[in-house]
Design a protein around this motif. Structure first.
Motif, PDB file in Angstrom:
ATOM      1  N   SER A 280     -12.796  16.913  30.376  1.00  0.00           N
ATOM      2  CA  SER A 280     -13.043  18.203  30.995  1.00  0.00           C
ATOM      3  C   SER A 280     -11.973  18.513  32.025  1.00  0.00           C
ATOM      4  O   SER A 280     -11.211  17.636  32.433  1.00  0.00           O
ATOM      5  CB  SER A 280     -14.430  18.228  31.657  1.00  0.00           C
ATOM      6  N   TYR A 281     -11.937  19.782  32.431  1.00  0.00           N
ATOM      7  CA  TYR A 281     -10.998  20.260  33.443  1.00  0.00           C
ATOM      8  C   TYR A 281     -11.810  20.941  34.533  1.00  0.00           C
ATOM      9  O   TYR A 281     -12.728  21.703  34.238  1.00  0.00           O
ATOM     10  CB  TYR A 281     -10.004  21.242  32.815  1.00  0.00           C
ATOM     11  N   THR A 282     -11.455  20.675  35.782  1.00  0.00           N
ATOM     12  CA  THR A 282     -12.188  21.236  36.905  1.00  0.00           C
ATOM     13  C   THR A 282     -11.257  22.075  37.762  1.00  0.00           C
ATOM     14  O   THR A 282     -10.138  21.674  38.059  1.00  0.00           O
ATOM     15  CB  THR A 282     -12.829  20.114  37.751  1.00  0.00           C
ATOM     16  N   TYR A 283     -11.747  23.240  38.158  1.00  0.00           N
ATOM     17  CA  TYR A 283     -11.020  24.174  39.017  1.00  0.00           C
ATOM     18  C   TYR A 283     -11.876  24.406  40.263  1.00  0.00           C
ATOM     19  O   TYR A 283     -13.088  24.618  40.152  1.00  0.00           O
ATOM     20  CB  TYR A 283     -10.775  25.494  38.282  1.00  0.00           C
ATOM     21  N   THR A 284     -11.242  24.367  41.434  1.00  0.00           N
ATOM     22  CA  THR A 284     -11.970  24.431  42.704  1.00  0.00           C
ATOM     23  C   THR A 284     -11.291  25.410  43.652  1.00  0.00           C
ATOM     24  O   THR A 284     -10.065  25.508  43.679  1.00  0.00           O
ATOM     25  CB  THR A 284     -12.002  23.035  43.354  1.00  0.00           C
TER      26      THR A 284
ATOM     27  N   THR B  30     -16.122  23.773  35.868  1.00  0.00           N
ATOM     28  CA  THR B  30     -15.718  22.708  34.963  1.00  0.00           C
ATOM     29  C   THR B  30     -15.790  23.238  33.538  1.00  0.00           C
ATOM     30  O   THR B  30     -16.791  23.845  33.148  1.00  0.00           O
ATOM     31  CB  THR B  30     -16.627  21.469  35.124  1.00  0.00           C
ATOM     32  N   LEU B  31     -14.715  23.009  32.785  1.00  0.00           N
ATOM     33  CA  LEU B  31     -14.656  23.414  31.375  1.00  0.00           C
ATOM     34  C   LEU B  31     -14.542  22.155  30.522  1.00  0.00           C
ATOM     35  O   LEU B  31     -13.688  21.309  30.784  1.00  0.00           O
ATOM     36  CB  LEU B  31     -13.430  24.278  31.099  1.00  0.00           C
ATOM     37  N   HIS B  32     -15.387  22.052  29.520  1.00  0.00           N
ATOM     38  CA  HIS B  32     -15.268  20.949  28.572  1.00  0.00           C
ATOM     39  C   HIS B  32     -13.947  21.105  27.796  1.00  0.00           C
ATOM     40  O   HIS B  32     -13.497  22.223  27.533  1.00  0.00           O
ATOM     41  CB  HIS B  32     -16.447  20.954  27.613  1.00  0.00           C
ATOM     42  N   ARG B  33     -13.348  20.003  27.439  1.00  0.00           N
ATOM     43  CA  ARG B  33     -12.065  20.005  26.724  1.00  0.00           C
ATOM     44  C   ARG B  33     -12.142  20.851  25.451  1.00  0.00           C
ATOM     45  O   ARG B  33     -11.234  21.624  25.141  1.00  0.00           O
ATOM     46  CB  ARG B  33     -11.654  18.575  26.386  1.00  0.00           C
TER      47      ARG B  33
END
Length: 160
Positions: A4-8, A17-20
């Motif tokens: 996943s990728y997380t943006y804050t 959070t976006l799943h891959r």
């Protein structure tokens, strides 16, 4: 490879959070319609503490969407059915929008900003802090994330 990728946000009040698989699907849909813009909606849920929006799936462009080289108008055909099924089967719901800027830096246009602000204030969406993911047209198809709280200006999120 990451799951996943997380943006804050800088103040750490907002997190996405976006799943891959979601990221891969967005990039794939962008590639299919390149060089035109495209997009869809974000579906997911919030963490128990309501701090993190977790995007588990997206839609592609509904059949009544319109695409151009520098614009995209997302249609609505079939979306309510998709959202009803997502809630019934997985208890996930509408979290915002995503779209593709094939030539531009992935920052929201004035049209994007207006649309997201309207969504944040429209009670029919049940989404006072909609998320916007923009996919850049570069070769890596970079993703940028934004949140649009109904009571203030939009906030840019950085990959964490």
């Amino acid at each position: 490879m990451r799951d996943s990728y997380t943006y804050t946000s800088k103040d750490r009040l907002f997190e996405v959070t976006l799943h891959r698989q979601v990221c891969e699907m967005m990039r794939e849909l962008c590639g299919k319609l390149h060089p035109k813009e495209t997009g869809g909606i974000l579906i997911g849920y919030y963490s128990e503490d309501q701090h993190t929006a977790i995007i588990t799936k997206i839609t592609g462009p509904p059949g009544d969407s319109k695409h151009g080289l520098a614009w995209f108008e997302r249609g609505t055909e079939g979306l309510q059915n998709i959202l009803d099924n997502a809630w019934e089967k997985e208890q996930v719901y509408y979290l915002g929008e995503w779209h593709y800027h094939p030539k531009d830096f992935p920052s929201p246009s004035s049209i994007d900003i207006n649309q997201m602000e309207l969504i944040s204030k429209n009670p029919k969406y049940h989404c006072p802090e909609p998320i916007l993911i923009i996919v850049n047209g570069d070769t890596n198809k970079t993703l940028c994330a934004y949140v649009f709280p109904s009571d203030k200006s939009y906030i840019s999120l950085e990959e964490f």
